[in-house]
Design a protein around this motif. Structure first.
Motif, PDB file in Angstrom:
ATOM      1  N   GLU A  25       0.842  -1.189   0.000  1.00 55.25           N
ATOM      2  CA  GLU A  25       0.000   0.000   0.000  1.00 55.25           C
ATOM      3  C   GLU A  25       0.879   1.240   0.000  1.00 55.25           C
ATOM      4  OE1 GLU A  25      -3.615  -0.035   2.420  1.00 55.25           O
ATOM      5  OE2 GLU A  25      -3.065  -2.069   3.065  1.00 55.25           O
ATOM      6  N   ALA A  26       0.262   2.383  -0.315  1.00 44.60           N
ATOM      7  CA  ALA A  26       1.018   3.625  -0.453  1.00 44.60           C
ATOM      8  C   ALA A  26       0.417   4.705   0.432  1.00 44.60           C
ATOM      9  CB  ALA A  26       1.015   4.085  -1.911  1.00 44.60           C
ATOM     10  N   GLU A  27       1.186   5.741   0.619  1.00 47.76           N
ATOM     11  CA  GLU A  27       0.671   6.958   1.235  1.00 47.76           C
ATOM     12  C   GLU A  27       0.182   7.873   0.112  1.00 47.76           C
ATOM     13  OE1 GLU A  27       2.251  10.852   3.750  1.00 47.76           O
ATOM     14  OE2 GLU A  27       3.602   9.179   3.331  1.00 47.76           O
ATOM     15  N   TRP A  28      -1.049   8.363   0.260  1.00 49.39           N
ATOM     16  CA  TRP A  28      -1.657   9.183  -0.782  1.00 49.39           C
ATOM     17  C   TRP A  28      -1.605  10.658  -0.372  1.00 49.39           C
ATOM     18  CZ3 TRP A  28      -3.733   7.290  -5.401  1.00 49.39           C
ATOM     19  CH2 TRP A  28      -3.724   5.894  -5.523  1.00 49.39           C
ATOM     20  N   LYS A  29      -1.036  11.467  -1.239  1.00 52.93           N
ATOM     21  CA  LYS A  29      -0.917  12.900  -0.986  1.00 52.93           C
ATOM     22  C   LYS A  29      -1.732  13.678  -2.017  1.00 52.93           C
ATOM     23  CE  LYS A  29       3.748  12.567   0.992  1.00 52.93           C
ATOM     24  NZ  LYS A  29       5.140  13.063   0.891  1.00 52.93           N
ATOM     25  N   VAL A  30      -2.504  14.663  -1.518  1.00 52.76           N
ATOM     26  CA  VAL A  30      -3.300  15.510  -2.410  1.00 52.76           C
ATOM     27  C   VAL A  30      -2.404  16.582  -2.999  1.00 52.76           C
ATOM     28  CG1 VAL A  30      -5.223  17.118  -2.580  1.00 52.76           C
ATOM     29  CG2 VAL A  30      -5.423  15.079  -1.132  1.00 52.76           C
ATOM     30  N   ILE A  42      -9.515  15.622  -8.045  1.00 57.10           N
ATOM     31  CA  ILE A  42      -8.373  15.591  -7.131  1.00 57.10           C
ATOM     32  C   ILE A  42      -7.194  14.931  -7.834  1.00 57.10           C
ATOM     33  CG2 ILE A  42      -7.483  14.815  -4.903  1.00 57.10           C
ATOM     34  CD1 ILE A  42     -10.251  14.768  -3.817  1.00 57.10           C
ATOM     35  N   CYS A  43      -6.044  15.572  -7.763  1.00 50.47           N
ATOM     36  CA  CYS A  43      -4.801  14.971  -8.233  1.00 50.47           C
ATOM     37  C   CYS A  43      -4.036  14.450  -7.020  1.00 50.47           C
ATOM     38  CB  CYS A  43      -3.943  15.994  -8.979  1.00 50.47           C
ATOM     39  SG  CYS A  43      -4.718  16.636 -10.468  1.00 50.47           S
ATOM     40  N   TYR A  44      -3.641  13.166  -7.069  1.00 49.10           N
ATOM     41  CA  TYR A  44      -2.935  12.532  -5.961  1.00 49.10           C
ATOM     42  C   TYR A  44      -1.530  12.123  -6.400  1.00 49.10           C
ATOM     43  CZ  TYR A  44      -7.534  11.629  -3.739  1.00 49.10           C
ATOM     44  OH  TYR A  44      -8.771  11.733  -3.163  1.00 49.10           O
ATOM     45  N   LYS A  45      -0.684  11.968  -5.405  1.00 54.59           N
ATOM     46  CA  LYS A  45       0.583  11.277  -5.604  1.00 54.59           C
ATOM     47  C   LYS A  45       0.621  10.129  -4.607  1.00 54.59           C
ATOM     48  CE  LYS A  45       4.462  13.444  -6.409  1.00 54.59           C
ATOM     49  NZ  LYS A  45       5.700  14.268  -6.206  1.00 54.59           N
ATOM     50  N   ALA A  46       0.868   8.929  -5.104  1.00 51.29           N
ATOM     51  CA  ALA A  46       1.006   7.750  -4.257  1.00 51.29           C
ATOM     52  C   ALA A  46       2.489   7.507  -4.026  1.00 51.29           C
ATOM     53  CB  ALA A  46       0.356   6.541  -4.907  1.00 51.29           C
ATOM     54  N   VAL A  47       2.874   7.509  -2.763  1.00 51.41           N
ATOM     55  CA  VAL A  47       4.302   7.444  -2.412  1.00 51.41           C
ATOM     56  C   VAL A  47       4.546   6.222  -1.541  1.00 51.41           C
ATOM     57  CG1 VAL A  47       6.192   8.654  -1.283  1.00 51.41           C
ATOM     58  CG2 VAL A  47       4.442   9.954  -2.522  1.00 51.41           C
ATOM     59  N   GLN A  53       3.924   7.618  -7.946  1.00 55.01           N
ATOM     60  CA  GLN A  53       3.009   7.638  -9.084  1.00 55.01           C
ATOM     61  C   GLN A  53       1.949   8.720  -8.891  1.00 55.01           C
ATOM     62  OE1 GLN A  53       4.871   5.540 -11.145  1.00 55.01           O
ATOM     63  NE2 GLN A  53       2.971   4.579 -11.881  1.00 55.01           N
ATOM     64  N   ARG A  54       1.601   9.381  -9.982  1.00 54.34           N
ATOM     65  CA  ARG A  54       0.555  10.398  -9.957  1.00 54.34           C
ATOM     66  C   ARG A  54      -0.752   9.803 -10.492  1.00 54.34           C
ATOM     67  NH1 ARG A  54       2.650  15.714  -9.359  1.00 54.34           N
ATOM     68  NH2 ARG A  54       0.656  16.530 -10.119  1.00 54.34           N
TER      69      ARG A  54
END
Length: 675
Positions: A25-30, A42-47, A53-54
């Motif tokens: 799993e990833a941390e999702w950032k807005v 909403i645009c996210y970045k999964a880290v 990944q965007r």
């Protein structure tokens, strides 16, 4: 996501997850967010470890659907799976299987038999469904389902498998979360064009036969045709293409024991019986002994990146190749043999998720949407090649409804008797034939699910024809006006039928926009139906069909004058009348003892004895001869005249004892009443 409705508060996706490679799993950032025209973007970045990944997402509500769209902004994807999770806070709930709404009808190369379910919980219905016109997924899965500790799981999610170059497609999904107090509002819409072949097929039943014994096959046709079974489209199986174990697909040369000229002659024979004829075709199973064999044409499986399996002696070809070769071969077959339609095997039976090609060199590799699109194009091309209907095997045919003209409508008896999805979403698009039901139950299922008939043989085939052929034009591909279930006291909606647990053995009434009303009883208890100021007692599998303002009427009910509770079958139409008294004597305008049919043929009306016939008794007004006197001419099976059975012309009522040496009778108007 939290649902609010009339004081209820439920998470519709509790424990939902997006899993990346190695199920991490990833941390999702807005990164950005905005609202435009009632849609949230909403645009996210999964880290995560080795992950950056965007994703672009949108959220909107249309009618009773929350629509979530997500797209991975990368050439190579990192997502392995979306798990839909559960709906929580369920206090009063049940899961409902929907006939024909399946991902996979049986276990095969990809996974086991699988389907989503509808959740009923606390006066609301729920269905989650990804958009198969939009997806990049390798497969959908229903997964383990049930209600436990207030949480309901009723659909699994999607999976993305890597190609044979170890790369995945980027995530691209649109999810519909449908919630409504009306179960009909949560069904997925099949956004395909309707079949253009209704006028070609709607008044015909379908028939299937196999083998290569042409005299025997021809006898099946001529025997039924002589019994009044006129409007039929018959298709033959793979034996017309092979004599033994050789390849039977991807070819234009027929079985060498039959040859081109014999088959052309047989086609003309069937067409001369007023039937239409189609041959078997298959662009999904590819044998190594085929003259066109090419290893590069074979689908690559996701399991070991080896050749994907198919039917006995075959491997699964790439659907792109099937589409290409169909365009080359089908026009040649049609031109050579002059057939009227096509049976294109396997295409709608195998789940499109089972035929995904993981060969990175193939256009659309790794996506089941590619399979759906190429099969759809193949079927539409097949219709064009044969200038007639195309039928297929059915099973996952809801995906393709309307891209072809019909399928076997295989009844899965593990599902409830719940025809609503078929009637509202599939039937308007195509003419499926009821399958996997036999004997007295057949007509009840065909009526309830809006299917055309598939012939059996012998007397049962004639009975199916009599009950279905006159009515198909009034229900097949006709919009449904209402579906109601009888609860023992009154009619209730489909939603209430689910709440009351009526679907295991329902009493169903369907009304079409044509005005046709259908009643079918699947209960062990008699169902008393009042229609047109008459009472009919329908036993289990009993039926009633009425089109007000017309002669169209059929009933299979308990005979009200029978002391032993025997049945009585009757069909009225403009061109066909059918009766079976089940050994009782029936009086009135249409009676007798036993079973027979009045059929308007090319050169006049015929009396066709069927089963255990002893007496014929009917009023000439039925067939428009109320002012005429008639002779009854007995003939043999070949149409040769044996004798006229009456001494003087008969008027008003025709009543005589049937003699077994007479195959059937012609009704010959010879005088007017005044004469």
């Amino acid at each position: 996501m939290t649902l609010l409705c009339d004081g209820q508060e439920k998470k519709v996706n509790a424990n939902a997850k997006i899993l990346f490679e190695k199920r991490t799993e990833a941390e999702w950032k807005v990164m950005d967010k905005r609202i435009e025209n009632d849609t949230l973007f909403i645009c996210y970045k999964a880290v995560g470890k080795g992950l950056n990944q965007r994703f672009d997402c949108s959220y909107t509500i249309k009618q009773k659907s929350l629509i979530w769209t997500i797209e991975e902004k990368a050439v190579d994807g990192k997502v392995e799976e979306i798990c839909l999770g559960a709906t929580d806070n369920v206090s009063d709930g049940k899961l409902v299987g929907v006939p024909f709404l399946v991902y996979n009808p049986f276990a095969n190369d990809s996974y086991t038999a699988d389907a989503p379910s509808i959740l009923y919980a606390d006066n609301l219905f729920y269905l989650t469904m990804f958009d198969w016109y939009y997806t990049n997924a390798s497969m959908y899965y229903g997964g383990e389902q049930g209600i436990k500790e207030g949480k309901a799981t009723y659909n699994g999610g999607v999976r993305y498998y890597p190609l044979n170059n170890k790369k995945r497609n980027p995530l691209r999904e649109r999810l519909f979360i449908n919630v409504s107090p009306d179960v009909h509002e949560v069904f997925p819409t099949i956004d395909n064009p309707a079949s253009p072949m209704r006028s070609n097929q709607v008044d015909r039943l379908w028939a299937i036969n196999g083998g290569s014994d042409l005299p025997k096959l021809g006898k099946f046709v001529s025997d039924l045709r002589s019994k009044g079974v006129e409007n039929v489209s018959i298709r033959y199986h793979e034996d017309f293409w092979r004599a033994g174990g050789e390849s039977y697909t991807f070819r234009t040369k027929p079985n060498p024991d039959l040859g081109v000229e014999r088959l052309k002659e047989y086609v003309r024979f069937v067409q001369g019986q007023d039937w239409r004829i189609g041959f078997y075709s298959n662009y999904m199973d590819f044998a190594p002994v085929n003259a066109l064999w090419n290893e590069d044409w074979v689908r690559i499986s996701h399991k070991d990146y080896g050749w994907g399996p198919a039917w006995c002696r075959c491997y699964a070809n790439k659907v792109t190749i099937g589409w290409e070769q169909q365009a080359l071969l089908a026009p040649q077959i049609h031109k050579t043999f002059g057939t009227n339609f096509s049976y294109c095997d396997v295409e709608t039976c195998i789940s499109p998720m089972d035929r995904v090609d993981y060969d990175y060199r193939t256009p659309g590799a790794g996506k089941f949407r590619t399979v759906f699109e190429y099969i759809g194009m193949t079927l539409m091309n097949e219709r064009r090649a044969y200038q007639g209907p195309v039928y297929s095997e059915g099973g996952t045919h809801w995906f393709y409804a309307g891209l072809l003209d019909g399928n076997y409508s295989h009844m899965n008896h593990s599902f409830p008797i719940f025809p609503d999805f078929q009637l509202l979403k599939i039937n308007p698009l195509e003419m499926d034939g009821m399958s996997n039901v036999s004997n007295e139950a057949y007509v009840a299922y065909a009526y309830a699910f809006g299917n055309i008939g598939i012939l059996s043989d012998g007397f049962d085939a004639v009975r199916r024809y009599a009950f279905l052929q006159p009515f198909q034009n009034s229900y097949s591909m006709i919009p449904v006006k209402s579906i109601r279930y009888f609860d023992g006291k009154s009619y209730v909606s489909s939603s209430d039928a689910i709440k009351k647990d009526l679907l295991k053995s329902p009493c169903i009434q369907v009304e079409y926009n044509s005005g046709l009303k259908i009643y079918a009883n699947f209960s062990d208890q008699p169902w008393l139906v009042k229609e047109n100021n008459h009472d009919y007692s329908l036993p289990k599998y009993g039926t009633l069909a009425v089109l007000p303002g017309s002669r169209l009427f059929s009933v299979s009910s308990t005979n009200p004058v029978s002391s032993t509770g025997k049945l009585l079958d009757k069909v009225y139409s403009d061109h066909l009348f059918y009766i079976d008294t089940y050994g009782e004597v029936e009086k009135g305008e249409f009676g007798g003892k036993g079973s027979y049919m009045l059929k308007k043929e090319k050169f006049g009306w015929e009396i066709i004895p069927l089963k255990d016939l002893e007496e014929v008794d009917f009023n000439l007004s039925l067939i428009g001869f109320s002012e005429l006197g008639v002779d009854i001419e007995a003939i043999d099976k070949n149409g040769n005249i044996i004798t006229v059975i009456n001494q003087v012309p008969l008027a008003d009522q025709v009543h005589f004892e049937h003699k077994p040496q007479y195959y059937k009778y012609k009704i010959c108007p010879v005088s007017s009443i005044s004469q």
